[in-house]
Design a protein around this motif. Structure first.
Motif, short mmCIF file in Angstrom:
data_model
loop_
_atom_site.label_atom_id
_atom_site.label_comp_id
_atom_site.label_asym_id
_atom_site.label_seq_id
_atom_site.Cartn_x
_atom_site.Cartn_y
_atom_site.Cartn_z
N ASN A 55 93.65 98.79 92.05
CA ASN A 55 94.82 99.62 91.73
C ASN A 55 95.93 98.73 91.16
O ASN A 55 95.80 97.50 91.17
CB ASN A 55 95.30 100.40 92.97
CG ASN A 55 95.55 99.50 94.16
OD1 ASN A 55 96.41 98.63 94.12
ND2 ASN A 55 94.76 99.68 95.21
N GLY A 56 97.00 99.35 90.72
CA GLY A 56 98.09 98.60 90.11
C GLY A 56 98.83 97.72 91.12
O GLY A 56 99.35 96.66 90.77
N THR A 57 98.88 98.17 92.36
CA THR A 57 99.56 97.39 93.41
C THR A 57 98.79 96.10 93.68
O THR A 57 99.39 95.02 93.82
CB THR A 57 99.66 98.24 94.70
OG1 THR A 57 100.29 99.48 94.35
CG2 THR A 57 100.46 97.54 95.77
N LEU A 60 99.57 93.74 90.93
CA LEU A 60 100.86 93.06 91.12
C LEU A 60 100.75 91.97 92.17
O LEU A 60 101.30 90.87 92.02
CB LEU A 60 101.93 94.09 91.53
CG LEU A 60 102.53 94.91 90.40
CD1 LEU A 60 103.26 96.14 90.95
CD2 LEU A 60 103.49 94.08 89.56
N THR A 81 112.27 101.70 89.82
CA THR A 81 110.83 101.54 89.62
C THR A 81 110.12 102.01 90.87
O THR A 81 110.75 102.27 91.90
CB THR A 81 110.47 100.06 89.34
OG1 THR A 81 109.07 99.99 89.04
CG2 THR A 81 110.78 99.15 90.51
N PHE A 82 108.79 102.11 90.77
CA PHE A 82 108.01 102.40 91.96
C PHE A 82 108.05 101.16 92.85
O PHE A 82 108.03 100.02 92.34
CB PHE A 82 106.57 102.75 91.56
CG PHE A 82 105.73 103.15 92.73
CD1 PHE A 82 106.06 104.26 93.48
CD2 PHE A 82 104.62 102.41 93.09
CE1 PHE A 82 105.30 104.63 94.58
CE2 PHE A 82 103.85 102.77 94.18
CZ PHE A 82 104.19 103.88 94.93
N SER A 85 106.54 97.41 92.42
CA SER A 85 107.04 96.34 91.54
C SER A 85 107.83 95.31 92.34
O SER A 85 107.88 94.14 91.98
CB SER A 85 107.96 96.89 90.45
OG SER A 85 107.47 98.06 89.88
N ASP A 157 105.56 94.70 84.19
CA ASP A 157 104.95 95.86 84.84
C ASP A 157 104.86 96.96 83.78
O ASP A 157 105.85 97.64 83.49
CB ASP A 157 105.76 96.31 86.05
CG ASP A 157 105.12 97.48 86.79
OD1 ASP A 157 104.31 98.20 86.16
OD2 ASP A 157 105.42 97.69 87.97
N CYS A 159 102.76 99.56 83.84
CA CYS A 159 102.02 100.72 84.38
C CYS A 159 102.31 102.00 83.61
O CYS A 159 101.45 102.86 83.50
CB CYS A 159 102.42 100.94 85.83
SG CYS A 159 101.53 99.88 86.95
N HIS A 160 103.53 102.13 83.11
CA HIS A 160 103.91 103.38 82.42
C HIS A 160 103.66 103.32 80.92
O HIS A 160 103.96 104.28 80.23
CB HIS A 160 105.41 103.65 82.63
CG HIS A 160 105.79 103.92 84.05
ND1 HIS A 160 107.07 104.26 84.43
CD2 HIS A 160 105.07 103.91 85.20
CE1 HIS A 160 107.12 104.44 85.73
NE2 HIS A 160 105.92 104.23 86.23
N SER A 188 98.24 100.55 85.70
CA SER A 188 97.66 101.34 86.80
C SER A 188 96.85 102.49 86.19
O SER A 188 97.22 103.04 85.15
CB SER A 188 98.79 101.92 87.66
OG SER A 188 98.33 103.03 88.42
N LYS A 193 98.82 108.57 85.39
CA LYS A 193 99.07 107.60 84.33
C LYS A 193 98.28 107.99 83.05
O LYS A 193 97.49 108.93 83.06
CB LYS A 193 98.66 106.19 84.80
CG LYS A 193 99.41 105.73 86.05
CD LYS A 193 100.89 105.53 85.77
CE LYS A 193 101.61 104.76 86.84
NZ LYS A 193 101.69 105.42 88.14
N TYR A 337 113.37 107.12 89.91
CA TYR A 337 112.91 106.98 91.27
C TYR A 337 114.12 106.93 92.19
O TYR A 337 115.23 106.67 91.73
CB TYR A 337 112.15 105.65 91.44
CG TYR A 337 110.82 105.58 90.73
CD1 TYR A 337 109.67 106.09 91.33
CD2 TYR A 337 110.71 105.01 89.48
CE1 TYR A 337 108.44 106.00 90.69
CE2 TYR A 337 109.48 104.93 88.84
CZ TYR A 337 108.35 105.43 89.44
OH TYR A 337 107.14 105.36 88.80
C1 LIG Z 1 105.92 101.08 87.72
C2 LIG Z 1 104.75 101.07 88.65
N1 LIG Z 1 104.32 99.88 89.12
C3 LIG Z 1 103.27 99.82 89.96
C4 LIG Z 1 102.57 100.93 90.36
C5 LIG Z 1 101.44 100.80 91.33
O1 LIG Z 1 100.24 101.28 90.82
P1 LIG Z 1 99.11 101.91 91.77
O2 LIG Z 1 99.58 103.25 92.21
O3 LIG Z 1 97.90 101.97 90.89
O4 LIG Z 1 98.93 100.96 92.90
C6 LIG Z 1 102.97 102.18 89.88
C7 LIG Z 1 102.22 103.40 90.25
O5 LIG Z 1 102.66 104.38 90.66
C8 LIG Z 1 104.10 102.25 89.01
O6 LIG Z 1 104.53 103.44 88.55
#
Ligand SMILES: Cc1ncc(COP(=O)(O)O)c(C=O)c1O
Length: 395
Positions: A55-57, A60, A81-82, A85, A157, A159-160, A188, A193, A337
């Protein structure tokens, strides 16, 4: 009208077929689909290397680990941001240093970052994590220059923003995640997404050493390369050479792997990525024209070249009322956010209301309208009509 969310995935029969084929193959994980997906993705964003992750997390986390973030290291990012980050800095024991957004772009304000860097001796801050928020690309060339001046690394980052871009000083288009400026970029594949794989993430880079480190960290810190082993052949159980089963865990890594059937879905989605960005831009254009000059819209920037429009955000009057009104009409908008520095976890570190006026003011008014490629013209017209009706009854 059926429920209209702010974002949703688009799964086609072809996607399903490719996933099913992979499910019937010899590999559910650690098979050939991973490398195929990585290669295609690297090609799509224009980077040399790509590493697929759970996953994106996780992406990171491995970035901050590979860049050597440790206890007390200060790293700068945006509050808008989510949380992931910022959290990736904490996973390694680092200190999150938030810095305010530019109220026009909603991105990390580079001038404020510069002020922060200028206010302390070089080496105080280790890195910067700009976020291509909502799909709008940062000017990474400018961030790179600043980072180099202050001996910082750069994680984008993105992701978007797969398919997003900015123009550099020489007017060349620079794709998000192409690795020309940031040391590492992350994506992500969460269902809302651009490219959905259920869960999933990707790191892109042009740095071979970082790439190899990431591969190792993705699978427990294990390597399988006889030239790099530190234990002797004898200790490994061999006589003249290392036995076939042998591998070494040389670092503390994780299991952050993506499965092959997720990679198959990601690949299939990737083949339609440009189509999706194009449709997102058309939807953005419709919103822009529908709300142009309206007094209830407090923030709506012109259509921006290179914007990938993961989200279509406007700032509005009476945000809560509008949000609740639209819900009664089966339209489910979202707020992106709540500023990270005001999350109870980060308040414990001393961040408080008033620290970042641009971010906090943005949060009071922002709302993300439905934005996804399969949103029909009819559905969008309904959303626009309901927003106009809401305000015409009030003003
Ligand atoms: C800006 C941003 N960074 C990181 C993430 C983390 O990605 P993931 O949900 O795949 O772990 C997200 C996902 O929502 C995100 O919007």
């Amino acid at each position: 009208m059926k429920a209209i969310p702010y974002g949703r995935q688009n799964i086609t029969e072809e996607d399903i077929q490719l996933v099913v084929e992979t499910l019937k193959s010899d590999y559910l994980t650690q098979g050939p689909k991973i490398a195929e997906f990585e290669e295609s993705f690297a090609k799509y964003v224009g980077s040399k290397f790509a590493v697929a992750l759970a996953n994106g997390t996780a992406a990171l986390h491995l970035c901050t680990l590979a860049l050597g973030v440790k206890e007390g290291d200060k790293v700068i990012t945006t509050p808008i941001t989510f949380a992931a980050s910022a959290n990736c800095i904490r996973y390694c024991g680092g200190e999150v240093i938030f810095s305010d957004i530019d109220p026009e772009t909603y991105l990390l304000d580079i001038n404020k970052v510069r002020k922060l860097l200028e206010s302390a001796p070089i080496g105080t801050y280790k890195g910067i994590i700009p976020v291509d928020f909502a799909g709008r690309a940062n000017d990474l060339e400018a961030f790179r220059k600043l980072a180099d001046e202050y001996d910082c690394w750069l994680i984008e980052d993105a992701c978007h923003a797969p398919g997003g871009s900015f123009k550099d000083a020489s007017n060349t288009i620079q794709l998000c995640g192409n690795g020309n400026f940031a040391d590492l970029a992350i994506f992500s594949f969460h269902p809302v997404k651009h490219i959905a794989a259920g869960e999933g993430g990707m790191i892109t880079t042009n740095d071979k050493a970082l790439y190899q480190k990431l591969l190792q960290l993705r699978t427990h810190g294990i390597i399988k390369n006889k030239n790099l082993y530190t234990n002797t052949i004898q200790l490994a159980g061999g006589t003249n050479e290392y036995p076939g089963w042998y591998m070494e865990m040389q670092d503390l890594g994780f299991n952050y792997r993506l499965t092959d059937f997720q990679a198959a879905l990601g690949m299939s989605q990737l083949s339609r990525a440009d189509e999706g960005v194009k449709r997102r831009r058309d939807i953005a254009s419709n919103y822009f024209n529908a709300f142009k000059g309206k007094p209830f819209i407090k923030g709506q920037s012109e259509l921006i070249e290179g914007h990938a429009f993961h989200l279509y955000i406007v700032e509005v009057k009476d945000r809560l009322e509008l949000y609740n009104h639209l819900r009664t009409k089966n339209i489910f908008t979202q707020i992106h956010y709540i500023p990270c520095h005001l999350m109870p976890y980060y308040r414990e570190f001393g961040w408080k209301e008033g620290d970042f006026p641009a971010s906090e003011n943005y949060y009071k008014h922002c709302i993300s309208l439905p934005m996804y490629p399969t949103l029909t013209d009819e559905e969008q017209a309904y959303v626009i009509r309901e927003i106009h009706t809401f305000y015409s009854e009030k003003y």
